[in-house]
Write a protein that holds these residues in place. Structure first.
Motif, short mmCIF file in Angstrom:
data_model
loop_
_atom_site.label_atom_id
_atom_site.label_comp_id
_atom_site.label_asym_id
_atom_site.label_seq_id
_atom_site.Cartn_x
_atom_site.Cartn_y
_atom_site.Cartn_z
N ASP A 45 0.48 -1.31 0.44
CA ASP A 45 -0.04 -0.44 0.08
C ASP A 45 0.90 1.49 -0.14
O ASP A 45 0.12 2.70 -0.18
CB ASP A 45 -0.66 0.01 1.58
N ASP B 123 -10.74 -2.46 12.11
CA ASP B 123 -10.55 -2.58 10.85
C ASP B 123 -9.57 -1.86 10.33
O ASP B 123 -8.46 -2.00 9.55
CB ASP B 123 -11.61 -2.58 9.80
N GLN B 124 -8.78 -0.76 10.67
CA GLN B 124 -7.68 0.29 10.33
C GLN B 124 -6.41 -0.40 10.92
O GLN B 124 -5.09 -0.59 10.58
CB GLN B 124 -8.53 1.81 11.10
N ARG C 89 -5.82 -2.89 9.07
CA ARG C 89 -4.48 -3.27 7.75
C ARG C 89 -3.62 -1.85 8.27
O ARG C 89 -2.92 -2.02 7.04
CB ARG C 89 -5.73 -1.90 7.06
N ASN D 12 -3.42 0.87 9.92
CA ASN D 12 -3.68 2.50 9.61
C ASN D 12 -3.69 3.11 10.39
O ASN D 12 -4.98 3.46 11.65
CB ASN D 12 -4.70 2.49 8.57
#
Ligand SMILES: [Zn+2]
Ligand SMILES: [Zn+2]
Lengths: 199, 391
Positions: free
Chosen positions: A177, B95-96, B99, B101
């Motif tokens: 990413d 969820d972040q 990932r 993030n």
């Protein structure tokens, strides 16, 4: 106190101020703050009620000038209250000069309000002195002293030296990413479509 | 306990405050052994980032020893553990977070309603960083409550000094992520604006990540000297044109990768008229940030290049050349740092001796001297680059 109000935004386990210690504001900074607010106050007064100034000083008809000085005062105030306060205070000193020159024109013998003008002049002179002290104070407190800076020539951050460290993290895989390639990767003979597919 | 507390613009005091207490089962209390003043603390010092309240404890770079653990954090942490605290508070479950993030964790901002209104969608909770990011008390203090402590920590081994690992909590991963998101190729020139602590870390990161050449831009001689020590070619913008020099060093094509390690408070100088314009608008409240670096990067960057922005911006900017940005097909990557995404790897690199982030420390003082050091750091006096505080 402001803390009691702002404590509403805190939860019960958050630290709350019991008593205050030394501040990052020095005496010169506090003086700058006071003079900045003084400028704002005076500026608003000059803008809103210029006739009060002209009447008291026997300068009827100069309301436009007083309003313009009000705008100027607001400028001094805004800059004096900003992190660039030294500029604000030096601009105030210049403004004081202008005020004094303007008041001198009203020191005429035929002005019935001559006494008031004298009082105003004395007041401006007093404030000028404060402005000079404040301007010198904040300039001294916040300027970078001249002279040689410390040397950080040996602060490489690389225990093995710069040369040995170039590319030392090439084992690192850039996560998918965060990839930007191949837009600016080295140009190869393959067609861009092909490279895009293999990526 | 004692803590550095925000009272208003340029008014930070070393106050006596109540000790933090465990509130939630996932909390822990850390006794702070070292903390630091960050460049982004200066934006709060100047009150350029909204939603600070008098009484807020400052600081988001800290480490120490765990002294108390809530019931649900016990599996992951125990009394006596030595931890660096990342400045982004993370739940590790949303969820972040899954990932990677982390800086946009969906759970940890306890002022979510306010942040949703201002940002559109809330970001993670941050320590010592305004009520838009949760209003969590910071770590320039003797003790710190760490919320979501089972996820929000970086364990560090004993026997390695604080100074070497402290910056794992912010500036080292911040400089690293800035370089990583440039996706540096061995043929790339990486230009870095700002040689403050994050700029210095970005320089070292770009060198480690195989950049062909790293160019560092500033105007303070001591900072440029430190940049050069780390392997950068330097440009002093007081003495030469940044755009001309960058083009000269890249065969007229411009750097492929540009990093903004300056952010919202670009240096103001009459030789760069746009900065004077921004400063004036900022004083009148008509613009919150001074984006000189963004304008210069967009102008000089090679077409199809990447602009990476670790520098902090607070609100609204003006006169961004969207036409250049769009037509040149530039990629902008930015964000608060996903600290925990990088720290295992970076800790290993420190332990293996690839890098020693303590090079950046120029001043070490007690907490009582903290308020004065905010001033020294802001005014760049005494060649100050990085201040470490010992509570
Ligand atoms: Zn920081
Ligand atoms: Zn999360």
């Amino acid at each position: 106190m402001a803390y009691y109000i702002s404590n509403i935004a805190r939860s019960k386990g958050d630290p709350k101020v019991l008593h205050s210690g030394p501040s990052s504001l020095g005496a010169a900074d506090r003086l700058a703050k006071a003079l900045g607010w003084y400028s704002i106050g005076l500026g608003i007064a000059e803008l809103v009620a210029p006739e009060r100034f002209t009447r008291a000083l026997g300068m009827e008809g100069k309301e436009g000038l007083v309003r313009a000085y009000g705008v100027r005062e607001l400028g001094h105030g805004i800059v004096s209250l900003s992190p660039d306060k030294h500029l604000g205070l030096w601009s105030r000193v210049a403004g004081d000069g202008l005020d004094i020159a303007t008041l001198m024109t009203a020191m005429r013998h035929d002005n019935p309000k001559r006494n008031n003008v004298g009082i105003a002049l004395a007041a401006v002179l007093g404030v000028t002195l404060l402005d000079i002290i404040g301007a010198q104070g904040v300039t001294a407190r916040h300027s970078r002293p001249r002279g040689r800076p410390r040397s950080y020539r040996n602060r490489t951050g690389f225990p093995q030296g710069v040369q040995a460290s170039r590319g030392a993290a090439k084992d690192f895989q850039v996560p998918p990413d965060m990839r930007a390639a191949p837009t600016l990767a080295a140009v190869s003979d393959r067609a861009p479509q092909e490279r895009a597919r293999s990526h | 306990m004692r803590a550095l507390v925000w009272h208003g613009k340029e008014d930070i005091r070393c106050d006596t405050v109540t000790d933090p207490e465990i509130e939630q089962p996932r909390d822990a209390i850390v006794k702070v052994t070292s903390c630091a003043i960050c460049g982004s603390d200066l934006h709060l010092f100047h009150n350029f980032i909204p939603a600070m309240l008098p009484g807020d404890v400052m600081g988001h770079e800290m480490m120490g020893e765990v002294v108390e653990v809530g019931s649900e954090a016990r599996g992951k942490l125990k009394k006596g553990d030595r931890v660096v605290v990342p400045f982004t508070i993370i739940c590790g479950e949303c969820d972040q977070c899954k990932r990677g993030n982390f800086s946009v964790c969906q759970t940890t901002n306890r002022k979510k309603d306010l942040a949703d209104k201002v940002f559109g969608h809330a970001t993670a909770g941050l320590f010592g960083y305004t009520h838009l990011t949760g209003g969590y008390p910071g770590g320039q203090a003797e003790y710190l409550r760490v919320p979501f402590a089972d996820a929000t920590h970086i364990k560090v081994p004993d026997g390695i000094p604080d100074e070497k690992v402290l910056f794992l909590g912010d500036i080292f991963p911040t400089g690293w992520q800035a370089a990583v998101q440039c996706d540096i190729q061995p043929t790339d020139t990486v230009a870095i604006w700002g040689c403050g602590p994050v700029g210095q870390m970005a320089i070292r990161s770009a060198v480690l990540l195989s950049a062909k050449q790293v160019i560092a831009i500033d105007h303070l001689p001591e900072r440029l000297e430190m940049a050069e020590a780390g392997g950068a070619i330097t440009i002093n913008f007081d003495e030469e044109s940044v755009v001309e020099r960058l083009n000269e060093l890249t065969g007229g094509e411009g750097p492929e990768k540009c990093i903004d390690a300056v952010g919202m408070e670009a240096h103001v100088s009459p030789s760069m008229p746009d900065t004077v314009y921004d400063r004036a608008k900022q004083m009148l409240g008509a613009e919150s940030d001074r984006p000189h670096i963004l304008r210069e990067m967009i102008y000089v960057c090679r077409p199809a290049g990447v602009i990476s922005i670790p520098g902090v911006y607070g609100g609204l900017v003006d006169k961004i050349p969207m036409g250049q940005l769009m037509n040149k097909g530039l990629t902008i990557r930015t964000g608060q740092t996903h600290v925990n995404r990088w720290t295992d790897d970076l800790l290993r690199r420190i332990e293996e001796g690839q890098i020693d982030p303590s090079f950046v420390i120029t001043h070490t003082v007690s907490l009582e001297d903290g308020p004065e050091m905010y001033k020294v750091f802001r005014d760049k006096q005494d060649s100050c680059i990085k201040v470490v505080l010992k509570p």
